[in-house]
Design an enzyme around this catalytic site. Sequence first.
Site, PDB file in Angstrom:
ATOM      1  N   SER A  76     117.915  73.422  36.458  1.00  0.00           N
ATOM      2  CA  SER A  76     117.073  73.787  35.324  1.00  0.00           C
ATOM      3  C   SER A  76     117.858  74.609  34.297  1.00  0.00           C
ATOM      4  CB  SER A  76     115.882  74.595  35.845  1.00  0.00           C
ATOM      5  OG  SER A  76     115.165  75.131  34.769  1.00  0.00           O
ATOM      6  N   LYS A 108     114.217  72.546  31.595  1.00  0.00           N
ATOM      7  CA  LYS A 108     114.379  73.991  31.504  1.00  0.00           C
ATOM      8  C   LYS A 108     113.048  74.626  31.891  1.00  0.00           C
ATOM      9  CE  LYS A 108     113.109  73.678  26.760  1.00  0.00           C
ATOM     10  NZ  LYS A 108     113.105  74.201  25.445  1.00  0.00           N
ATOM     11  N   CYS A 133     114.713  84.374  38.158  1.00  0.00           N
ATOM     12  CA  CYS A 133     115.465  84.802  36.991  1.00  0.00           C
ATOM     13  C   CYS A 133     115.716  86.295  37.115  1.00  0.00           C
ATOM     14  CB  CYS A 133     114.697  84.539  35.715  1.00  0.00           C
ATOM     15  SG  CYS A 133     115.584  85.174  34.303  1.00  0.00           S
TER      16      CYS A 133
END
Lengths: 333, 308, 276, 265
Positions: free
Chosen positions: B23, B45, B130
């Site tokens: 991604s 993404k 993340c």
Amino acid sequence: MEQAGNRPAVNLKGQAGGVPFNPHHQETAPGVNLAVEIAGLRLANPVLPASGTFGFGAEYAPFVELNRLGAIVVKTITLHPTPGNPPPRLTETYSGLLNSIGLQNPGLEVFIREKLPYLRQFTPPLIVNIAGRTIGEYAELAARLSEAAGVDALEVNISCPNVREGGIVFGTVPAMAARVTAAVKGNTPLPVIVKLTPNVTDITVVARAVVEAGADALSLINTLQGMAIDIDTRRPALASVVGGLSGPAVKPVALYNVWRVARTVKVPLIGMGGIMTARDAIEFLLAGATAVAVGTASLVNPGALMAIIAGLEDYLLDQGLADIRDLIGALEI
Amino acid sequence: MAADLSVELLPGLRLKNPVMPASGTYECGSANVYNPGQLGAIVTKSVAPVPWPGNAPPRLHETTGGLLNAVGIPSEGVVAFREKVLPTLRQYDTALIISVAGETTEEFARVIQALEGEAGISAYELNFSCPNLGDGIPFGTNPDLLYQAVARARQETKRPIIVKLSPNVTDIALMAREAQKAGASAVALINTLTGMAIDVRRRRPVLGNTFGGLSGPAIKPVALRMVWEVAGAVDLPVIGVGGISNTSDALEFLLAGARAIQVGTANFANPLVMPQIINGIASYLEENGFSKITDIIGLARKGEEDWG
Amino acid sequence: MSNKIKIFVQRVKVLIQNLEAEVLASCRVGADVYLLRLQAPTIAEIARPGQFVHVRCSETLDPLLRRPLSIHDIGDGGGLVFLYQVRGRGTAWLARQQAGSRIDILGPLGRGFTLTTNKRIALVAGGLGIVPLLFIARQALENGNQVDFFYGARDRERLYQRETLQAMGVNLLLATDDGSAGFRGPVTKLWEQYLKERRYERAYACGPREELAEFAHLAARYDIPAEVSLEERMACGLGACRGCVTTLRDTTGNRYYENVCTGGPVFDAAAVEWEG
Amino acid sequence: MLMYLQGKIVTQKVVAPEYNLLVIEQPAIAKAAQPGQFVMLKAWERRDLVLPRPFSLYRILPREGQIQILYKIRGQGTAEMARRGAGEEVELIGPSGKGITLPATGAIALLGRGIGAAPLMAIAEAAKGQGLEVYTFLSARERSLLLGEEDFARYSRRVVTSTDDGQEGGGRLLTDLLVDIIEKESPSLQRVYTCGSRRLARGLIPLQARYGFIAYVLLEEHMACGTGACKGCVCKVKDPARPEGYSYQKVCQDGAVFPVGEVVW
């Protein structure tokens, strides 16, 4: 030894430092202070070998003036002789080295009898790295090494699995890491440095736990756990399957951990992980390390430690700084 | 005869080959060098519930053998994604995996809700890891929060859910087990390792965000070790990702037990790398006398129990 | 702070050197096999057969580690000769270096072969196992030994340096798997035929591990002191990192790990644990 | 359209200490490229250097099938490039970015600082080809670093230079020198392009309204993909539609040319 066609080969492009190796390197340039203090030990400069990559010092004596190091750090010592892991123990990865040595060492007795007399002749502080399979072993190692003349500090390797507790790695469980630290601390008057593993969710929790348990300083990072497979044999490249990753590949991870721990605890830090050049070393100092340890770089370039010390000096002169201590933790966010 | 590269990633989801982008590293048709339909799957993404600007620059820094990034998941938001991006992605003749990002459990659920009415989505991939949001410890590293978020997402959809795991944890197998208990269909690992770089001249962090995620060849050994661990610990399909730059790297992950692999940073250096890996795997199978790719998945684990 | 006792230790003559050596010549002698000659007189002067040099195969951090190369021969005027096969990115880099470039080398390293004088000895080389054995052959001849050099390879094309060996004056006995030169079959089989008739004072071997195991087995059966040169991946080459170990057996049968870089690369064939 | 192709080095020469000019044969890119665009270039197999590097196009020569890159040796990637010679292959991704759109008539000015002169050469050449008047302003630390001065002279009505040591142009700012020329020669200035200095770009903002031109800056950023996939190379651009008043735009895809007034400095 220098003849036509032969010249010392420390100054490689993009590599450690920039000075040809001279074992009789002059003392620190006048007006520049490289000395730092860690847990009561005065280090003439902040550059140390990383445990496990420097043997017992003698191996590197042709390339490193041991008296010029900030301190001498020797290989991990265990209570009893440890044979280590079966070969293959090494494999190279992209910009890294994967190893699984298994703490091979001759044991405490032999260390004191055969290695220590040689090491005693050098002036820098001697830091002995220790590992045990049980908390009792750590305590005994601490007590016995404290009685041996010439040992100036202990570095506690808590990244080994505890046999009794089903292989749980001491260093990944804050309470266990603290118990090891307290046991060592309770059995030695020497300064105690605890070496942290990066293979945890939050390294600051472990850092805080061992500092509360009495650690005088911390060193980090130990290797990242990694693996490689040989696609021709279709088997793991290391006999013990998983190994520790070191070298320039891990530097960003090491630096991040040093930076976080420096903002969490007050004790001095020895930063390590992929330091190849003086510039790398300065990154760790800026992130908050008081000293740095150089490991894999010595395997690549046996004179790397000397080149990095000289490179720090050059940086200070170049930047018009008088004292390396002004760099420690000087990162501006 | 050419070897069969197809894998059944999940019950009912057969991929023509095991190679897909990670991604955020591949834009369909941007470097218009090949038809994305050749890939085993397209992974988008990460799509956020609302538009996210991402982090302040500089966002990138090259390290030795690696790439440090603090992009911070910029997204046009799920509505714009659904209207503007999804229709083009659906055209390609391959599986489509939508990467979903959120800062809370509810945000993941909202993105999925907004996409449930859309056809042509093969699976969702939840991006919990993340490392660039908040204080650097993302909630995907907490097993309880991971469980809750996956379980909540599970309520929203019957489609397969792939959970992308962060490597910045003490025990990644534990995280995989939590994902499985909460209803995940597969796990993808690893996301980036948290790292940092300092500009010694300016004495400042190089990245605008101070720290970021490390990817690229440097992290491959860590990724492979975690794939090995997870594939041995949970009974879920594993998608391997982390530093795969060529065929040989991809094969290591398959041999370790990954049923598919994702290529990330290498796309930046070589836009043709994914088709090259697909061809490379086919050649390896033929040269070594394997008729289908499933013959080599997990093959390096043979006799594992004897190693102790 | 510390009660250091100053001990007077006589400075040992520094033998291991790290220097940049100029490439005198580099040429391809087989499919992936190269012959490299470096100018390194200070190393050549003291190097012993069986020792190796640790070579930096990059000017950058990729590849990272040095590659160990056994010394193949000592040329005139301080030349250090290597014969190697391109196996990966490090050796591929090395193969690209041409006359005039400089290479960072560290050596001489390791324990070499035990030499004899005025005896009959056997050298058994499998494939690129020729590398350290050519050097010992030259030295052994100078020391007045009679040298039977058993040299096996897959085929005729892979028997490198035959002319050099012949010119040196060894008794060269060839074996190939396909019979394209000399005896057809494993070189150890060929050696076995000679063992039945000849008494060797010592035997030395280098080659694939299975062949070395067979060599050790034969040496033991015929009661010949024998040495083998082993290969292992290395990091430091100096005995510090303990990465390059091999399994040995002591006289009581206990197994232990020994560094290949400092304890070897030459080992007593009877001490090597061939099973492990 | 972006392409991923091999190019062959025709020549490489040193133009100033640490500045090289690389001529690459790659007809497809030479044909497609527009002034202001750039390429991602990789000239090494090393795995420790992961990413290709972005380079603006100094000259675009479709007839010869060549592109030229003027670059400064800054780090390990450019040092590797500098070691490559004629006949060696490089990998190219490009042409990337939006490039510039020249006005139909009138004059343009180019303001380049140091290596920032590089992308301006392609603009000068194209502008001259369209019959526009070109005013070029170059600055650098010292005389030897004024790059491409002679080439610019061929395409420009005037080349004005300034060096920090005062040997050229009295060390004055290029924006001041631009104002001088406008006041003195009153060219029909439509567009101004600048590269190589943020200060220079900012300094153009107030001049736009006063002298009736639009100024564009060619931005440089660290890039990973050069294709818009990674979103690493952003800059802040004004965006009234957003609550923050700005949004991040990708230098590689939305730029590298931006109106100076829209960039959040």
